[in-house]
Design an enzyme around this catalytic site. Sequence first.
Site, mmCIF file in Angstrom:
data_model
loop_
_atom_site.group_PDB
_atom_site.id
_atom_site.type_symbol
_atom_site.label_atom_id
_atom_site.label_comp_id
_atom_site.label_asym_id
_atom_site.label_seq_id
_atom_site.Cartn_x
_atom_site.Cartn_y
_atom_site.Cartn_z
ATOM 1 N N ASP A 133 -1.037 3.909 -5.246
ATOM 2 C CA ASP A 133 -0.702 2.858 -4.283
ATOM 3 C C ASP A 133 -1.362 1.555 -4.712
ATOM 4 O O ASP A 133 -2.426 1.544 -5.324
ATOM 5 C CB ASP A 133 -1.098 3.250 -2.857
ATOM 6 C CG ASP A 133 -2.396 4.052 -2.782
ATOM 7 O OD1 ASP A 133 -3.171 4.020 -3.762
ATOM 8 O OD2 ASP A 133 -2.630 4.714 -1.767
ATOM 9 N N GLU A 141 -0.127 1.166 3.043
ATOM 10 C CA GLU A 141 -0.887 0.973 4.274
ATOM 11 C C GLU A 141 -0.020 0.842 5.528
ATOM 12 O O GLU A 141 -0.473 1.185 6.616
ATOM 13 C CB GLU A 141 -1.797 -0.259 4.156
ATOM 14 C CG GLU A 141 -2.909 -0.116 3.121
ATOM 15 C CD GLU A 141 -3.948 0.929 3.490
ATOM 16 O OE1 GLU A 141 -3.903 1.453 4.627
ATOM 17 O OE2 GLU A 141 -4.808 1.231 2.643
#
Length: 406
Positions: free
Chosen positions: A100, A163
């Site tokens: 990520d 997120e």
Amino acid sequence: DLPYIPTAEDLQKILGKFFAQYQVPQEELGEMIQFRHQLHQEPEIAFKEFKTKEKLKKMLLHVGVQEAQISDVLETGLIVTLQGTKESSESPRTIAFRADIDGLPIKEENPDLPYASKNGCMHACGHDGHMTIAMFAIKLSLKFLDKIPKTRKMVWFFQPAEEDGGGAKDIVAAGATKDVDEIYCIHNGPPFPLGMVCTKKDLLLSGYSGYKIIVKGKGTHGSTPFMGKDPISIACQIQCSLHTISSRESIPTENFVITTGKIYGGSASNIIPDECVLEGSIRSESGETARKLMRRVEEISKFTAKAFECEAVVEWPEVFLPLKNWPEETEHVINASKAALNENMLFEVPIILPGSDDFGSFTEKTPGCYFLLGGNEGKKLEEVIMVHSSNYDFNDKSIPFGTSVY
């Protein structure tokens, strides 16, 4: 309590094996640490990772990845595809890895850190470290493509927007995982000892669905409620009704929690406002349960508001599916960790861990495993700085351990 805490001597032996086995000069690790610091210094939030993407592509080309091996995914993500060159009649297989890349809207409070972020955002979840581990693993993999069957592919997803829960599901929806046979992901775990791999089969992280219910009424003076439609009263009715999902609709084996943590509306004590908002979350242990609960939250909110001749709009800003590890792929991680580190550097977590990650969107249909990589150097649990804290920083010393497992 952990059954094993590695000593400094244990860690040094593992590092020695890493540098020798993968022919890694010390300066290559130093270069990767510098790269991590560059990423940390300029974080970007979900779907705005344009400069991060540029940095990643520049480093990929620098370490030897060819332009043709790099492709875009979504607007700010990248996919790297490597293929073995060894002659083989083995069946084709594609193994994927996720890193990520987004930061958080947190102002960093690390004044003594020379590479601290200054732009009001922060890599407070260690994604700078995840990207660096993936980059280092790609660089080392390029050295050994001649030992990997040509029927095998490695795919690396540099994924935006973890997120807010949007990146993984969007990558899956775009069809980027349709040919992937198995997928893996490292996430840093600050409480666990440096270099230790922590995971478990089946459910590792619960699902999370964040809701925002906007009740639309009609504002008026507090002395004439009959001239308006009071959204605060309706919001209270909705809040009470949401709790009946657990007490009156669910079977005892369904584990979930619905929590409204925020209610706001109005600007003065003598005014009935136009709107009142409830914000909360659902935690659940299966995708099926999560979808049922989301449907019920919408139905209760909308029909309760309609009963009072008003309207309720339900938004889902963040949705993370429960993260379940597949048994065979978890065994692969366990075996790889023992081989790359040592027999004791693997901890099988006995509980479902708090927190969520959108990697569950990958493993909902594609076999895979998510595992934590420790970064704690002798601190007591209460002394550990956790992710999403304004003074968190990824531990550079964990980079070679994660790279070796990959």
